[in-house]
Scaffold this active site. Sequence first.
Site, PDB file in Angstrom:
ATOM      1  N   HIS A 107      24.851 -22.668   4.885  1.00 32.32           N
ATOM      2  CA  HIS A 107      25.531 -23.209   3.692  1.00 32.32           C
ATOM      3  C   HIS A 107      26.018 -24.630   3.987  1.00 32.32           C
ATOM      4  CE1 HIS A 107      25.544 -19.806   1.047  1.00 32.32           C
ATOM      5  NE2 HIS A 107      26.239 -19.022   1.846  1.00 32.32           N
ATOM      6  N   HIS A 154      24.693 -18.022   9.175  1.00 33.98           N
ATOM      7  CA  HIS A 154      24.714 -17.963   7.702  1.00 33.98           C
ATOM      8  C   HIS A 154      25.617 -19.065   7.136  1.00 33.98           C
ATOM      9  CE1 HIS A 154      24.612 -15.677   3.807  1.00 33.98           C
ATOM     10  NE2 HIS A 154      25.732 -16.366   3.635  1.00 33.98           N
ATOM     11  N   GLU A 155      26.820 -19.116   7.611  1.00 30.92           N
ATOM     12  CA  GLU A 155      27.760 -20.104   7.075  1.00 30.92           C
ATOM     13  C   GLU A 155      27.327 -21.520   7.420  1.00 30.92           C
ATOM     14  OE1 GLU A 155      29.604 -19.188   4.850  1.00 30.92           O
ATOM     15  OE2 GLU A 155      29.518 -17.047   5.264  1.00 30.92           O
TER      16      GLU A 155
HETATM   17 ZN   LIG Z   1      26.514 -16.877   1.744  1.00 34.19          ZN
END
Ligand SMILES: [Zn+2]
Length: 676
Positions: free
Chosen positions: A470, A466-467
């Site tokens: 980003h 997830h990170e």
């Molecule tokens: Zn997020």
Amino acid sequence: MSQENPLLQEFNTAPFSKIKTEHYKPAIEEAIKIARKEIEEITSTEEKPSFSNTIEALEYSGEKLGRVAGIFFNINSAETNDEIQKIAQEVSPWLSEFNNDLLLNEALFKRVKHVFDERENLDLTEEQKTLLNKHYKAFSRNGANLSEDKKKELRKIDLELSKLSLTFGENVLAETNRYELHVTDKNELDGLPESELENAEELAKKKGKEGYIFTLHFPSYIPFMKYVKNRELRKKLAIAFGAKAFQDDKYDNQENVLKITKLRHQRSNLLGFKTHAHFVLEERMAKSPEKVNEFLEEMLEKAKPAADKEFQELENFAKELDGIDRLEKWDSAYYSEKLKQKLFQLDDEQLKPYFKLENVIHGVFLIAKKLYGIHFKEVATVDKYHEEVRTYEIFDENGEYLALFYADFHPREGKRNGAWMTIYKEQEVKDGKNERPHISNVCNFTRPTSKKPSLLTFNEVTTLFHEFGHALHGILANSTYSSLSGPSVYWDFVELPSQLLENWCYEKEALELFARHYETDEVIPMELIEKIKKSANFQEGLQTVRQLSFGMLDMAWHATDPSSIKNVKEHESKAFEATRLFPDVPENCMSTSFGHIFQGGYSAGYYSYKWAEVLDADAFAYFKEKGIFNEEVATKFKDNVLSKGGTEDPMILYKRFRGKEPNPEALLKRAGLMTE
Ligand SMILES: [Zn+2]
């Protein structure tokens, strides 16, 4: 002083090793001065306002401040101490004062408005139009176009609102803190794991009491509701939890809820919007309350039958197990946990050996390479704020330098909880040069020991993906202006790259690349992957309906004229009607402790959790259709979404990638709420 202060010198990568704590305050003070001077230069010029001497000049102003404050607040999250926290308390008001002065600067607004009014006659690129609109809106949405009287009214409302949301939060916290459930007989806590018993015992000791104490704080409350067999005790704690700030005493938030919603409504009217939701959604991908309501209702229509079925299953299970006739709110977590154990028998310890941290990092880099052609080179020469931080240079397929990446994986005393992506230097094209970004991922993963490497839980694996999703939004950014670069997008669009990348964690083709046993090198067995997938969808219907109910409650408060609402509980009950599964608890009210929308920034925005899931499922369905490493789809995503940041409206960008608007069907299918 400025001669020796490394923060005030020219630098490219953050000069961590030279920075001492005492450098921050004078550097921020000086950087604010520089920024003020830059604004003054814009307003004092004799020249006619133009895009370049006003909008671009405004965009480029405050660069030093941005970098210095950026380093400071990143450090305050990742490697803080009492001294740094104290500085944060001192400098935060300086920064809000600077921002307020900027938005209330009438001479500046006059120039911005002049350019804005002329926009049709200027030869601007799409990105420049977006930039102009963004800067103009920052002023107009803050009341810059209002008459003096109305401006005063707006300031008054803003002041009152900030006090009210503070009070709201203080009341919830006071209510959370004042309650305790004191249990002296251990037998009454049957079912609770040993470690939780120890925590409760320790808490009792701290308070000078015998036995066990439980509170309404999540780390105490959640395991209690999940594991304690005693139904009466679960009921007692659950009712206490749901009655926060709804007890007709000095901590009661009912009046505050009514006041906040009325003031927000007035504020939106002053600025020319029909409701607070219309105001908020103007700057979201969803655009209007009508669209959000339509979205929530459509999702509910599809998820409700599954939720009803799952509710029935859970009720039958509870009846079978303990003869429960009517399932109540305080039964939900307890029987769900039991049912989940029965169905899946999946625990973290089984999975962890396949997810050695180094392997997962290698995996996520490899996946990024397969998708976007980028590669990573670990470098030892970059200055860093802690020896544990790892640094990588990233290059594209032609060997062009793209970004610097900091990775900081393990918990330390000075690091806050959770995981996040942050930026030390933004991407932009300035004076003809493409300045590449410096991106960081910060996490709190289990530390290696002398005997064992760092082995991640599956949840930690998806967090890392997830990170890193980003981070890719930042790494591949390719805008002209930094305020439209990478993750600087509308709020309900920013989770697309991060949630999208999580999907690869569930795919055989991707897991085979890195999920190998740390001792035997065996690839993770397919049965385990199947189990992970199935358990991820456990009670998806119930969970979806629960999320939708919060989104609907939020809209019920913010997409209507609240002046006729007299009773908080009544209004809430009406909003919950369509989503209700468990019997109502008359002593409880959700709105009075709904901090997301009455204290934090989620008002008219709670829907975006589900919205983002729809986006990522729809985007991933495209990959699934063509192959999860399909070059054509990946390139489309890179060219139309990742590299574009906020340069255009997200719906336009998305449609260019996908060929059509996002469709909720992909999410419903992935969640098992709809068959193929
Ligand atoms: Zn997020």
